[in-house]
Structures are given as structure tokens and as C-alpha cells.
Design a protein around this motif. Structure first.
Motif, PDB file in Angstrom:
ATOM      1  N   PRO A  99      55.930  39.384  58.931  1.00 44.12           N
ATOM      2  CA  PRO A  99      55.588  39.544  57.511  1.00 44.12           C
ATOM      3  C   PRO A  99      54.274  40.305  57.398  1.00 44.12           C
ATOM      4  O   PRO A  99      53.371  40.131  58.225  1.00 44.12           O
ATOM      5  CB  PRO A  99      55.449  38.097  57.011  1.00 44.12           C
ATOM      6  CG  PRO A  99      56.246  37.288  57.979  1.00 44.12           C
ATOM      7  CD  PRO A  99      56.076  37.965  59.304  1.00 44.12           C
ATOM      8  N   ASP A 100      54.166  41.152  56.374  1.00 39.56           N
ATOM      9  CA  ASP A 100      53.060  42.107  56.322  1.00 39.56           C
ATOM     10  C   ASP A 100      52.474  42.198  54.914  1.00 39.56           C
ATOM     11  O   ASP A 100      53.215  42.280  53.924  1.00 39.56           O
ATOM     12  CB  ASP A 100      53.583  43.478  56.758  1.00 39.56           C
ATOM     13  CG  ASP A 100      52.487  44.456  57.082  1.00 39.56           C
ATOM     14  OD1 ASP A 100      51.832  44.279  58.120  1.00 39.56           O
ATOM     15  OD2 ASP A 100      52.291  45.409  56.308  1.00 39.56           O
ATOM     16  N   LEU A 101      51.157  42.185  54.824  1.00 37.34           N
ATOM     17  CA  LEU A 101      50.434  42.395  53.567  1.00 37.34           C
ATOM     18  C   LEU A 101      49.685  43.718  53.668  1.00 37.34           C
ATOM     19  O   LEU A 101      48.970  43.957  54.641  1.00 37.34           O
ATOM     20  CB  LEU A 101      49.451  41.260  53.300  1.00 37.34           C
ATOM     21  CG  LEU A 101      48.554  41.437  52.063  1.00 37.34           C
ATOM     22  CD1 LEU A 101      49.392  41.416  50.786  1.00 37.34           C
ATOM     23  CD2 LEU A 101      47.490  40.339  52.020  1.00 37.34           C
ATOM     24  N   ARG A 102      49.836  44.561  52.644  1.00 37.44           N
ATOM     25  CA  ARG A 102      49.200  45.882  52.642  1.00 37.44           C
ATOM     26  C   ARG A 102      48.377  46.067  51.375  1.00 37.44           C
ATOM     27  O   ARG A 102      48.846  45.793  50.274  1.00 37.44           O
ATOM     28  CB  ARG A 102      50.252  46.985  52.743  1.00 37.44           C
ATOM     29  CG  ARG A 102      49.706  48.405  52.616  1.00 37.44           C
ATOM     30  CD  ARG A 102      50.812  49.432  52.801  1.00 37.44           C
ATOM     31  NE  ARG A 102      51.352  49.377  54.149  1.00 37.44           N
ATOM     32  CZ  ARG A 102      52.509  49.928  54.519  1.00 37.44           C
ATOM     33  NH1 ARG A 102      53.251  50.562  53.632  1.00 37.44           N
ATOM     34  NH2 ARG A 102      52.925  49.818  55.769  1.00 37.44           N
ATOM     35  N   LEU A 103      47.154  46.559  51.547  1.00 38.17           N
ATOM     36  CA  LEU A 103      46.321  47.000  50.437  1.00 38.17           C
ATOM     37  C   LEU A 103      46.216  48.505  50.528  1.00 38.17           C
ATOM     38  O   LEU A 103      45.833  49.046  51.576  1.00 38.17           O
ATOM     39  CB  LEU A 103      44.929  46.367  50.508  1.00 38.17           C
ATOM     40  CG  LEU A 103      44.860  44.856  50.276  1.00 38.17           C
ATOM     41  CD1 LEU A 103      43.419  44.370  50.403  1.00 38.17           C
ATOM     42  CD2 LEU A 103      45.424  44.480  48.909  1.00 38.17           C
ATOM     43  N   ILE A 104      46.560  49.189  49.442  1.00 37.04           N
ATOM     44  CA  ILE A 104      46.610  50.642  49.466  1.00 37.04           C
ATOM     45  C   ILE A 104      45.775  51.207  48.328  1.00 37.04           C
ATOM     46  O   ILE A 104      45.877  50.764  47.180  1.00 37.04           O
ATOM     47  CB  ILE A 104      48.072  51.145  49.423  1.00 37.04           C
ATOM     48  CG1 ILE A 104      48.130  52.665  49.522  1.00 37.04           C
ATOM     49  CG2 ILE A 104      48.811  50.631  48.208  1.00 37.04           C
ATOM     50  CD1 ILE A 104      49.512  53.195  49.871  1.00 37.04           C
ATOM     51  N   PHE A 105      44.917  52.178  48.681  1.00 35.70           N
ATOM     52  CA  PHE A 105      43.993  52.777  47.726  1.00 35.70           C
ATOM     53  C   PHE A 105      44.357  54.247  47.545  1.00 35.70           C
ATOM     54  O   PHE A 105      44.439  54.999  48.524  1.00 35.70           O
ATOM     55  CB  PHE A 105      42.552  52.655  48.222  1.00 35.70           C
ATOM     56  CG  PHE A 105      41.540  53.342  47.348  1.00 35.70           C
ATOM     57  CD1 PHE A 105      41.055  52.723  46.208  1.00 35.70           C
ATOM     58  CD2 PHE A 105      41.081  54.604  47.674  1.00 35.70           C
ATOM     59  CE1 PHE A 105      40.137  53.358  45.395  1.00 35.70           C
ATOM     60  CE2 PHE A 105      40.154  55.253  46.870  1.00 35.70           C
ATOM     61  CZ  PHE A 105      39.679  54.623  45.724  1.00 35.70           C
ATOM     62  N   ALA A 106      44.577  54.664  46.297  1.00 33.82           N
ATOM     63  CA  ALA A 106      44.955  56.042  45.998  1.00 33.82           C
ATOM     64  C   ALA A 106      43.714  56.914  45.880  1.00 33.82           C
ATOM     65  O   ALA A 106      42.924  56.756  44.944  1.00 33.82           O
ATOM     66  CB  ALA A 106      45.775  56.099  44.713  1.00 33.82           C
ATOM     67  N   ALA A 107      43.547  57.843  46.822  1.00 30.29           N
ATOM     68  CA  ALA A 107      42.468  58.818  46.718  1.00 30.29           C
ATOM     69  C   ALA A 107      42.838  59.912  45.726  1.00 30.29           C
ATOM     70  O   ALA A 107      41.968  60.519  45.100  1.00 30.29           O
ATOM     71  CB  ALA A 107      42.180  59.426  48.089  1.00 30.29           C
ATOM     72  N   SER A 108      44.140  60.174  45.581  1.00 29.58           N
ATOM     73  CA  SER A 108      44.673  61.121  44.602  1.00 29.58           C
ATOM     74  C   SER A 108      46.137  60.766  44.393  1.00 29.58           C
ATOM     75  O   SER A 108      46.642  59.801  44.978  1.00 29.58           O
ATOM     76  CB  SER A 108      44.527  62.561  45.096  1.00 29.58           C
ATOM     77  OG  SER A 108      45.395  62.803  46.194  1.00 29.58           O
ATOM     78  N   ASP A 109      46.828  61.555  43.553  1.00 35.75           N
ATOM     79  CA  ASP A 109      48.256  61.298  43.351  1.00 35.75           C
ATOM     80  C   ASP A 109      49.039  61.399  44.654  1.00 35.75           C
ATOM     81  O   ASP A 109      50.014  60.696  44.858  1.00 35.75           O
ATOM     82  CB  ASP A 109      48.845  62.303  42.352  1.00 35.75           C
ATOM     83  CG  ASP A 109      48.352  62.060  40.939  1.00 35.75           C
ATOM     84  OD1 ASP A 109      47.919  60.930  40.670  1.00 35.75           O
ATOM     85  OD2 ASP A 109      48.390  62.991  40.122  1.00 35.75           O
ATOM     86  N   ARG A 110      48.596  62.288  45.552  1.00 31.45           N
ATOM     87  CA  ARG A 110      49.400  62.584  46.728  1.00 31.45           C
ATOM     88  C   ARG A 110      48.822  62.049  48.029  1.00 31.45           C
ATOM     89  O   ARG A 110      49.445  62.181  49.077  1.00 31.45           O
ATOM     90  CB  ARG A 110      49.609  64.096  46.840  1.00 31.45           C
ATOM     91  CG  ARG A 110      50.240  64.699  45.589  1.00 31.45           C
ATOM     92  CD  ARG A 110      50.628  66.136  45.760  1.00 31.45           C
ATOM     93  NE  ARG A 110      51.797  66.270  46.626  1.00 31.45           N
ATOM     94  CZ  ARG A 110      52.497  67.395  46.753  1.00 31.45           C
ATOM     95  NH1 ARG A 110      52.137  68.471  46.094  1.00 31.45           N
ATOM     96  NH2 ARG A 110      53.538  67.458  47.562  1.00 31.45           N
TER      97      ARG A 110
END
Length: 203
Positions: free
Chosen positions: A117-128
Motif C-alpha cells: 500500500p502506498d501514500l503519495r504527496l504530489i506537488f504541481a510545479a506547473s500544469d505539465r
């Protein structure tokens, strides 16, 4: 002559002001949170809230001494869990991975099958483009085979952590690259490092 040019510019400005509302209304409206490329609903951040994303990865699995570097194949399923801020999202899911190693110098092999099982935190530097961090705790089946001796299997806990980057190739397809550390609880198994790890995510 100058007066004539000024008068013409005034008339042109007036026409532009009158047409502005109509032009604005004719522009396609983007959903709230959608970025300049139309990637905001998912894009580099992966699956939108309440949606699923599926990924496939290939890596070189670097083992402790005594084993050769081998391939690692991983599949993941992630769910858009919570929007923590406009640029920060939490995802929850799981990974199924298989790795294979030969003994250094021959004489046997070892394979590892993991469910984490996996927890991910993701931060958008831009749309892409986005950066993320993964944390997972699960279990692994490790099978070791020694030529002319036999095989033995063991099940143990595994702890995984690592950073990564996500680049949106299209609104529903991302390219992922990451570094992943795998720690096993049994003494002697040591730390395995999946580097490089590259993959594709559909959402």
C-alpha cells in the motif's frame, strides 16, 4: 493629418471595447482548476480527485553485495484522495512489484514479489510538471534458490520510500521517473535501490 489618425484610433478603440464582451463570451470556458494547457483536472498530478490512475514501471534493482543487479517490474493503482492546496494533492493506492537477481559469480538466484500500500504527496510545479514523494509499508515474498541444494521462501515486511517527477505527455498520460529505496525486516536482506525507475501513468 495627425488629427485624422487620432480620430481613427479612437474609433478603432471604441469598436474593440464594444466587441470585447462578445469575444470573451465566445472563448471556450475551462473547468475550475484547469491550467493553461487544459491539464488541470489531472495532468502531471495524476488522477483527479475521486478518480483512479494506473501505472507501469521498469527499473534496475540494485541489491546488497552478493547479488547481481537485476530487472524490477512494477504496476501501481492510485486514487486521488485529497486536494491539500491548489498545488498539493494526496493519493492513496498500492504497488505490485517483481524483481529478479542472480548470485554474483553464479550458483543460484533470488526473486522478490511485493505488495505494498502506498501514500503519495504530489506537488504541481506547473500544469505539465510535478514532483512527488512516496511512502509505503507492505510485505514481500523472497525466494532464494541455490544450485544443487534447493530453494527456500520467506515472507517479511517491507518499507519503501522515494522521490519522483511526473511530466504530462497528454491530459491523460504522464511520464514518471523516480528513485525508490526498499528496506526489508529480515536481517541480512539489506537495502535494495531501484534506479533508474521509469514508467507511464494513465488516468
Amino acid at each position: 493629418m495627425i488629427t485624422r489618425h487620432v480620430s481613427a484610433l479612437r474609433r478603432l478603440a471604441l469598436v474593440a471595447l464594444l466587441l470585447a464582451p462578445a469575444i470573451s463570451a465566445a472563448q471556450p470556458r475551462r473547468d475550475r482548476g484547469e491550467g493553461a494547457y487544459g491539464y488541470g483536472a489531472g495532468g502531471a498530478m495524476g488522477p483527479a480527485l475521486g478518480q483512479l490512475g494506473f501505472g507501469l514501471f521498469l527499473a534496475l534493482d540494485i541489491p546488497p553485495s552478493g547479488l547481481d543487479v537485476g530487472p524490477r517490474f512494477t504496476g501501481e493503482l492510485m486514487y486521488g484522495l485529497a486536494q491539500l492546496s491548489p498545488q498539493l494533492r494526496a493519493e492513496l493506492g498500492g504497488r505490485l512489484a517483481y524483481a529478479y537477481h542472480s548470485f554474483s559469480g553464479g550458483g543460484g538466484s533470488q526473486w522478490i514479489l511485493e505488495m505494498v500500500p502506498d501514500l503519495r504527496l504530489i506537488f504541481a510545479a506547473s500544469d505539465r510538471l510535478a514532483i512527488y514523494g512516496d511512502l509505503g509499508v507492505g510485505f514481500a515474498v523472497i525466494r532464494t534458490s541455490v544450485d544443487f541444494v534447493g530453494s527456500a521462501s520467506d515472507t517479511e515486511a517491507t518499507f519503501q520510500i522515494g522521490p519522483g517527477i511526473s511530466y504530462a505527455l497528454s491530459p491523460s498520460l504522464n511520464f514518471l521517473a523516480e528513485l525508490r529505496f526498499d528496506f526489508y525486516t529480515r536481517s541480512g536482506d539489506g537495502t535494495f535501490i531501484a534506479l533508474p525507475t521509469v514508467g507511464l501513468q494513465w488516468h
